[in-house]
Design an enzyme around this catalytic site. Structure first.
Site, PDB file in Angstrom:
ATOM      1  N   GLU A 162       1.038  -1.528  -0.807  1.00 28.54           N
ATOM      2  CA  GLU A 162      -0.195  -0.043   0.316  1.00 28.54           C
ATOM      3  C   GLU A 162       0.910   1.700   0.358  1.00 28.54           C
ATOM      4  O   GLU A 162       0.244   2.080   0.852  1.00 28.54           O
ATOM      5  CB  GLU A 162      -0.688  -0.079   1.520  1.00 28.54           C
ATOM      6  CG  GLU A 162      -1.938  -1.373   1.274  1.00 28.54           C
ATOM      7  CD  GLU A 162      -2.969  -1.397   2.215  1.00 28.54           C
ATOM      8  OE1 GLU A 162      -2.292  -0.371   2.712  1.00 28.54           O
ATOM      9  OE2 GLU A 162      -3.754  -2.273   2.368  1.00 28.54           O
ATOM     10  N   ASN A 179       2.228  -4.851  -3.059  1.00 26.73           N
ATOM     11  CA  ASN A 179       1.058  -4.914  -2.686  1.00 26.73           C
ATOM     12  C   ASN A 179      -0.261  -3.895  -2.450  1.00 26.73           C
ATOM     13  O   ASN A 179       0.479  -3.076  -1.887  1.00 26.73           O
ATOM     14  CB  ASN A 179       0.782  -5.953  -1.683  1.00 26.73           C
ATOM     15  CG  ASN A 179      -0.770  -7.119  -1.413  1.00 26.73           C
ATOM     16  OD1 ASN A 179      -0.869  -7.793  -2.134  1.00 26.73           O
ATOM     17  ND2 ASN A 179      -0.641  -7.506  -0.052  1.00 26.73           N
ATOM     18  N   ASP A 204     -11.937 -10.088  -1.039  1.00 24.17           N
ATOM     19  CA  ASP A 204     -13.325  -9.909  -0.116  1.00 24.17           C
ATOM     20  C   ASP A 204     -14.350  -9.161  -0.719  1.00 24.17           C
ATOM     21  O   ASP A 204     -14.224  -8.776  -1.724  1.00 24.17           O
ATOM     22  CB  ASP A 204     -13.340 -10.151   1.403  1.00 24.17           C
ATOM     23  CG  ASP A 204     -12.950  -9.200   1.856  1.00 24.17           C
ATOM     24  OD1 ASP A 204     -12.885  -7.994   0.869  1.00 24.17           O
ATOM     25  OD2 ASP A 204     -11.660  -9.161   2.866  1.00 24.17           O
TER      26      ASP A 204
END
Ligand code: XIL
Length: 386
Positions: free
Chosen positions: A168, A209, A279
């Protein structure tokens, strides 16, 4: 009316899945990893937390059933510690290292023959308080990052199939996030982290990531590509891009969006890509329609990963709704994983399994060996395409 964005092709894939679901009796135990392998993926996995860190307290009574599902080798072939390898846990005080939490999940992966993704070496969040309160200069921060990565990557050397080296680094507009790392060192902290991890654990696949980097036109996707290019141009090893894929059921990427995005990363010369924290959250209250949208989002990810040779696998960010970070982080949203509170499976679970089965059948096999042989190509999938 809210409806997930979808192309005609994505709709076709979804219609195919629904048709298959209506034609075939559902298996009593569906098997995500087993059928993902047959569709050509290396793994379908689920992240998990060490018991003391599971999102909600007082759910110890659910642990045996939870653990039984996690340990099923046909359901999950990979895992990631959701918290235990982060700076907060691994170096809670300067030069005081603690691998207790991370080891729980690393040991679980080893005992269950699951692949392990290690997460995360340099991240602005869940830092130890001392890191946030120290006044850094470039040399002192470089030394602290060096000491941290050296200790953690050395401890887990040989156990991590992949490492999220930097997590991030991008802000919402695609520019660098003004974290303390960036503020003090600029993009050099990214170079330092990848360089060092490559030296310490040369066999691990080194990933950048992030979230919000799943759509081809997103400014953050452009930012992730800049990071890959910056490292490649500097001759520094980066092997993969991890798309966290914290998606929303209402509006989610199509399978083609995912394919195009993955191809754009692979075109820059990384070996692989992966969905690392999947998710698909739902705005409460949950109803059948929203669960259908959710199933489509999950199916799109599965279809796209199976289509792209370089997509090694998919990791759920835990699999059991009560242990999800979603209700804690996004109030009013939840039910983002594949098992409800009562351990019944979401419709998305069987939709994903049926998608993999259809892809394996269209490929003319029930035994496709795992992929990643040829890079930057799209797998042929007969009847099912995104
Ligand atoms: C989350 C964990 O799941 C939570 O338990 C914790 O409280 C906060 O972090 N992106 C990441 C993950 O890379 O590390 C985050 O995990 C979710 C967002």
């Amino acid at each position: 009316m809210r409806w997930p964005s979808s192309t005609p092709l994505a709709t076709t894939a979804w219609a195919t899945t629904l048709l298959l679901l209506s034609l075939s009796p559902l298996p009593t135990t569906a098997q995500l990893h087993h059928y993902a392998r047959k569709a050509g993926l290396l793994y379908y996995g689920a992240a998990t937390d060490s018991p003391g860190q599971r999102e909600r307290a007082n759910l110890q009574s659910t642990y045996p059933q939870y653990d039984a599902i996690l340990s099923d080798p046909l359901e999950f072939g990979q895992t990631t510690p959701t918290n235990g390898m982060k700076w907060l846990f691994t170096e809670p005080l300067p030069n005081v290292f603690n691998f207790t939490e991370g080891d729980i999940v690393a040991d679980l992966a080893a005992s269950q023959q699951k692949l392990l993704r290690c997460h995360a070496l340099v991240w602005h969040n869940q830092l130890a308080p001392w890191v946030e309160s120290t006044v850094w200069t470039p040399p002192t921060l470089r030394a602290a990052i060096t000491r941290h990565i050296t200790a953690v990557a050395t401890h887990y050397k040989g156990r991590c199939r992949a490492w999220d080296v930097v997590n991030e680094a991008l802000d919402e507009d695609g520019s660098y996030r003004p974290s303390l790392f960036y503020t003090v060192l600029g993009e050099d902290y990214i170079k330092l982290a990848f360089n060092l991890t490559a030296q310490i654990d040369p066999a691990a696949k080194l990933y950048y990531n992030d979230y919000g980097i799943e759509r081809p036109a997103s400014v953050k996707t452009a930012g992730a590509k800049r990071i890959v290019k910056m490292l490649k141009d500097a001759g520094i090893k980066i092997d993969g891009v991890g798309m966290q894929a914290h998606l929303h059921a209402d509006v989610h990427p199509t399978a083609q969006d995912h394919v195009d995005t993955m191809q754009s990363y692979l075109a820059l010369g990384v070996d692989e890509v992966a969905f690392t924290e999947l998710d698909v959250r739902i705005t409460e209250p949950v109803n059948e329609t929203k669960l259908e949208w959710q199933a489509e989002a999950y199916t799109n990810v599965a279809t796209a990963c199976a289509r792209v040779k370089g997509c090694v696998g998919i990791t759920l960010w835990d699999f059991y709704d009560p242990f999800s970070w979603i209700p804690v982080t996004f109030p009013g949203e939840g039910a983002g994983l594949l098992w409800f509170d009562d351990f019944k499976k979401h419709p998305a679970h069987d939709a994903v399994v049926e998608t993999f089965k259809a892809i394996a059948a269209a490929n003319g096999n029930g035994t496709t060996p795992c992929k990643n042989k040829r890079k930057r190509t799209v797998r042929k999938i007969g009847a099912v395409s995104p």
